[in-house]
Structures are given as C-alpha cells and as structure tokens.
Design a protein around this motif. Structure first.
Motif, PDB file in Angstrom:
ATOM      1  N   ILE A 139       0.839  -1.198   0.000  1.00 28.41           N
ATOM      2  CA  ILE A 139       0.000   0.000   0.000  1.00 28.41           C
ATOM      3  C   ILE A 139       0.876   1.250   0.000  1.00 28.41           C
ATOM      4  CG2 ILE A 139      -1.690   1.344   1.313  1.00 28.41           C
ATOM      5  CD1 ILE A 139      -2.874  -1.276   2.301  1.00 28.41           C
ATOM      6  N   ALA A 140       1.922   1.237   0.834  1.00 30.46           N
ATOM      7  CA  ALA A 140       2.838   2.381   0.887  1.00 30.46           C
ATOM      8  C   ALA A 140       3.546   2.566  -0.451  1.00 30.46           C
ATOM      9  CB  ALA A 140       3.858   2.183   2.005  1.00 30.46           C
ATOM     10  N   ALA A 141       3.946   1.471  -1.096  1.00 31.60           N
ATOM     11  CA  ALA A 141       4.651   1.555  -2.376  1.00 31.60           C
ATOM     12  C   ALA A 141       3.741   2.111  -3.464  1.00 31.60           C
ATOM     13  CB  ALA A 141       5.172   0.176  -2.782  1.00 31.60           C
ATOM     14  N   VAL A 142       2.501   1.631  -3.511  1.00 33.55           N
ATOM     15  CA  VAL A 142       1.563   2.119  -4.520  1.00 33.55           C
ATOM     16  C   VAL A 142       1.234   3.591  -4.277  1.00 33.55           C
ATOM     17  CG1 VAL A 142      -0.766   1.862  -5.438  1.00 33.55           C
ATOM     18  CG2 VAL A 142       0.586  -0.165  -4.936  1.00 33.55           C
ATOM     19  N   THR A 143       1.128   3.977  -3.008  1.00 34.07           N
ATOM     20  CA  THR A 143       0.879   5.380  -2.676  1.00 34.07           C
ATOM     21  C   THR A 143       2.024   6.257  -3.135  1.00 34.07           C
ATOM     22  OG1 THR A 143      -0.448   4.744  -0.740  1.00 34.07           O
ATOM     23  CG2 THR A 143       0.401   6.987  -0.801  1.00 34.07           C
ATOM     24  N   LEU A 192      -0.571  13.312   2.848  1.00 36.07           N
ATOM     25  CA  LEU A 192      -1.790  12.829   3.498  1.00 36.07           C
ATOM     26  C   LEU A 192      -2.202  11.430   3.042  1.00 36.07           C
ATOM     27  CD1 LEU A 192      -3.876  13.725   5.571  1.00 36.07           C
ATOM     28  CD2 LEU A 192      -5.251  14.662   3.687  1.00 36.07           C
ATOM     29  N   PRO A 193      -1.994  11.062   1.754  1.00 32.94           N
ATOM     30  CA  PRO A 193      -2.388   9.698   1.348  1.00 32.94           C
ATOM     31  C   PRO A 193      -1.741   8.590   2.162  1.00 32.94           C
ATOM     32  CG  PRO A 193      -1.997  11.053  -0.587  1.00 32.94           C
ATOM     33  CD  PRO A 193      -1.569  11.871   0.597  1.00 32.94           C
ATOM     34  N   TYR A 194      -0.596   8.870   2.784  1.00 40.10           N
ATOM     35  CA  TYR A 194       0.060   7.829   3.582  1.00 40.10           C
ATOM     36  C   TYR A 194      -0.735   7.494   4.840  1.00 40.10           C
ATOM     37  CZ  TYR A 194       4.211   8.001   0.648  1.00 40.10           C
ATOM     38  OH  TYR A 194       5.072   7.918  -0.413  1.00 40.10           O
ATOM     39  N   VAL A 195      -1.718   8.317   5.185  1.00 35.98           N
ATOM     40  CA  VAL A 195      -2.590   7.999   6.309  1.00 35.98           C
ATOM     41  C   VAL A 195      -3.328   6.693   6.023  1.00 35.98           C
ATOM     42  CG1 VAL A 195      -4.610   8.785   7.619  1.00 35.98           C
ATOM     43  CG2 VAL A 195      -2.827  10.416   6.975  1.00 35.98           C
ATOM     44  N   THR A 196      -3.513   6.400   4.734  1.00 31.96           N
ATOM     45  CA  THR A 196      -4.174   5.151   4.346  1.00 31.96           C
ATOM     46  C   THR A 196      -3.434   3.940   4.901  1.00 31.96           C
ATOM     47  OG1 THR A 196      -4.914   6.195   2.299  1.00 31.96           O
ATOM     48  CG2 THR A 196      -5.001   3.797   2.389  1.00 31.96           C
ATOM     49  N   VAL A 197      -2.110   4.008   4.936  1.00 30.21           N
ATOM     50  CA  VAL A 197      -1.315   2.888   5.460  1.00 30.21           C
ATOM     51  C   VAL A 197      -1.619   2.684   6.935  1.00 30.21           C
ATOM     52  CG1 VAL A 197       1.008   1.956   5.744  1.00 30.21           C
ATOM     53  CG2 VAL A 197       0.486   3.417   3.775  1.00 30.21           C
ATOM     54  N   VAL A 198      -1.696   3.783   7.666  1.00 28.97           N
ATOM     55  CA  VAL A 198      -2.014   3.707   9.095  1.00 28.97           C
ATOM     56  C   VAL A 198      -3.413   3.140   9.290  1.00 28.97           C
ATOM     57  CG1 VAL A 198      -2.255   5.019  11.229  1.00 28.97           C
ATOM     58  CG2 VAL A 198      -0.486   5.649   9.565  1.00 28.97           C
ATOM     59  N   PHE A 199      -4.355   3.637   8.504  1.00 30.25           N
ATOM     60  CA  PHE A 199      -5.741   3.156   8.588  1.00 30.25           C
ATOM     61  C   PHE A 199      -5.805   1.656   8.310  1.00 30.25           C
ATOM     62  CE2 PHE A 199      -9.727   2.179   6.317  1.00 30.25           C
ATOM     63  CZ  PHE A 199     -10.643   2.467   7.321  1.00 30.25           C
ATOM     64  N   ALA A 200      -5.057   1.212   7.287  1.00 31.28           N
ATOM     65  CA  ALA A 200      -5.081  -0.202   6.903  1.00 31.28           C
ATOM     66  C   ALA A 200      -4.548  -1.102   8.003  1.00 31.28           C
ATOM     67  CB  ALA A 200      -4.280  -0.404   5.616  1.00 31.28           C
ATOM     68  N   ALA A 201      -3.692  -0.576   8.873  1.00 32.32           N
ATOM     69  CA  ALA A 201      -3.135  -1.380   9.955  1.00 32.32           C
ATOM     70  C   ALA A 201      -4.172  -1.684  11.035  1.00 32.32           C
ATOM     71  CB  ALA A 201      -1.936  -0.669  10.580  1.00 32.32           C
ATOM     72  N   PHE A 202      -5.254  -0.909  11.072  1.00 31.46           N
ATOM     73  CA  PHE A 202      -6.261  -1.070  12.122  1.00 31.46           C
ATOM     74  C   PHE A 202      -7.515  -1.804  11.644  1.00 31.46           C
ATOM     75  CE2 PHE A 202      -3.611   2.255  13.818  1.00 31.46           C
ATOM     76  CZ  PHE A 202      -3.638   2.052  15.185  1.00 31.46           C
ATOM     77  N   ALA A 207      -7.901  -4.377   4.318  1.00 28.79           N
ATOM     78  CA  ALA A 207      -6.600  -3.866   3.877  1.00 28.79           C
ATOM     79  C   ALA A 207      -6.304  -4.309   2.447  1.00 28.79           C
ATOM     80  CB  ALA A 207      -5.494  -4.339   4.819  1.00 28.79           C
ATOM     81  N   VAL A 208      -6.686  -5.542   2.113  1.00 30.36           N
ATOM     82  CA  VAL A 208      -6.504  -6.040   0.747  1.00 30.36           C
ATOM     83  C   VAL A 208      -7.394  -5.251  -0.217  1.00 30.36           C
ATOM     84  CG1 VAL A 208      -6.871  -8.017  -0.782  1.00 30.36           C
ATOM     85  CG2 VAL A 208      -5.776  -8.331   1.449  1.00 30.36           C
ATOM     86  N   TYR A 209      -8.602  -4.926   0.225  1.00 27.15           N
ATOM     87  CA  TYR A 209      -9.478  -4.085  -0.601  1.00 27.15           C
ATOM     88  C   TYR A 209      -8.810  -2.739  -0.868  1.00 27.15           C
ATOM     89  CZ  TYR A 209     -13.320  -1.185  -2.169  1.00 27.15           C
ATOM     90  OH  TYR A 209     -14.098  -0.323  -2.905  1.00 27.15           O
ATOM     91  N   ILE A 210      -8.241  -2.136   0.175  1.00 25.28           N
ATOM     92  CA  ILE A 210      -7.585  -0.839   0.027  1.00 25.28           C
ATOM     93  C   ILE A 210      -6.406  -0.938  -0.936  1.00 25.28           C
ATOM     94  CG2 ILE A 210      -6.221   0.911   1.256  1.00 25.28           C
ATOM     95  CD1 ILE A 210      -7.975   0.318   3.718  1.00 25.28           C
TER      96      ILE A 210
END
Length: 254
Positions: free
Chosen positions: A172-176, A204-214, A220-223
């Motif tokens: 997710i981080a790499a794609v971001t 801000l898009p890197y917040v997605t990585v944090v969100f995916a961890a929770f 997370a796979v959907y994201i």
C-alpha cells in the motif's frame, strides 16, 4: 445497538457476505487456501469497474482545475484581503465554467460504503442471524478478519502471519508513493509554488497505510487493490483524456 444489526444495513452486509462467499468458492480451485483473499481482490476490481465512469469524471475535473488554476491565483491576488468577496468570485468562476470545486470527489465517497461493508463482513461472528464462515479464512496463518495491530499484539508466535500483514501494508505504501510521484499533475503556468502546508498535505495519502493497519486484513486487501487500480486507471485516463494530447493529434479531415 450495533449499527450493522439494523435490518436494512444487516441485509446489505448479508448480501456482501454472500457475494464474497460465492467469489471465494469460485476461485478456490486455483487459489486454494487464499481463496478468501483473492475473492476480496476480485470484488474490488468489480466495484472499481462499475465506478469507471465516475473515474472518467474525476480525471476531467483534474484537467478543469488545472486549467482554472491561473484564474484562481489571480482572484486570490486581487481579492485575498476580502474573504467573502473572494469566495463569491470563486464560485462565480466555477459557475461560468460549469464545474464545481468538489467535482471528482465522488469516487472517494462511493467507495466508503464498500469498505464499510467489507469491514463489517470480517468483524461480525454472526450476520443476519447465521454464522460467519468467512472468519475462518486465512492466508499463511493470517486471519482475514483480524487487523495487523490486533495480531501483532498477540506475541511472537504469530510472526509468520504478521509478515503477511507487513507485506500488504508495504505494498500500500509503495503504490501510494507511485501515485504521488508518477501521477502528480504538472503545476499550471502562472500558479505559485506550493507552500509548506500544501507540501505537507501531499503526504496525506500515507494515512491510508495507518488506517489499513487497524482494519481486518480483508479490508486492507481491498484498500491495496483499489489503490493500485486508481494508479493504473488515472495513468490511462489522463493519457486518453488530456486536452493537450488530443489537441496535438493530426486532423484526419481533408
């Protein structure tokens, strides 16, 4: 009261459960134990395919904002001292151009219900009165219904499974990163350099990585799948819909 137990919402969650279950059964012959994970990825692709027309409108909105950027910068220079007048002039400009400052946000908003349904499917032991068999799905020991944070807190005995989550978060981080660096639109001529705040917001898009961890691994796979789709979709549509590229094409008329 659990929001997802409300009959209309429970019916939607049950529908999502049945769709994921059917997809999982369909891909099991070649996906094996990873059928649940593959089913979520397939579901994501189906949803994003249905949202393709919305993606087209989002890309068109990007080009519109880029075209209007110099005019907006000029309005800021002229009326920046009067916020009310600036807001009125800005809305008048958008009305003249038959667009909106919120154009292109629909794809983001449209996916929220889907992520919510996936989250609900993999966090409820009972759905619409029946047992949730999907909670037993796992990939290399990583349960699809457990989040990275929850699994990491159990102990070192689950480290092989934790690596699955780490891999998903890393992707997710790499794609971001690819999205930020490759798909960033060039700055329009006449617009000022980005300020420190704008530059900070670009992360801000890197917040997605944090969100995916929770959220559960399935969500997370959907994201991950949706983010990768966005990068590919945006890359193709920008090349197809770019007004400058289309205007540069030679005419076929005689």
């Amino acid at each position: 009261m659990d929001f997802f137990s409300w009959p209309p919402v429970a019916a939607l969650v049950d529908l999502a459960y049945r769709v994921v279950t059917a997809l999982s059964a369909g891909v099991e012959p070649f996906a094996g134990a990873a059928s649940g994970l593959v089913a979520v990825a397939v579901l994501t692709v189906l949803v994003r395919t249905l949202l393709l027309p919305v993606g087209v409108s989002q890309v068109r909105a990007e080009f519109t904002r880029r075209r209007l950027a110099p005019k907006l910068a000029e309005l800021q220079r002229r009326h920046g001292h009067d916020r009310e007048l600036l807001a009125r002039k800005t809305m008048e400009l958008y009305q003249e151009e038959r667009t909106s400052p919120f154009a292109g946000m629909l794809p983001l908003l449209a996916q929220i219900p889907v992520v919510t349904l996936v989250y609900a499917v993999f966090t409820h032991a009972t759905i619409a009165g029946h047992a949730n068999a999907l909670l037993g799905e796992s990939v290399l020991g990583a349960p699809l219904g457990t989040s990275f944070v929850a699994l990491a807190g159990i102990g070192t005995s689950v480290w092989p499974a934790v690596l699955v989550y780490v891999g998903v978060l890393a992707l997710i981080a790499a794609v971001t990163t690819v999205s930020r660096r490759v798909l960033a639109l060039p700055r329009a001529e006449g617009t000022p350099e980005p300020t420190g705040m704008v530059r900070a917001l670009s992360f801000l898009p890197y917040v997605t990585v944090v969100f995916a961890a929770f959220v559960p691994l399935a969500a997370a796979v959907y994201i991950l799948t949706s983010t990768a789709w966005t990068v590919a979709e945006r890359f193709v549509l920008r090349r197809v819909l770019d007004p400058q590229r289309r205007g540069a094409q030679p005419s076929t008329s005689h």
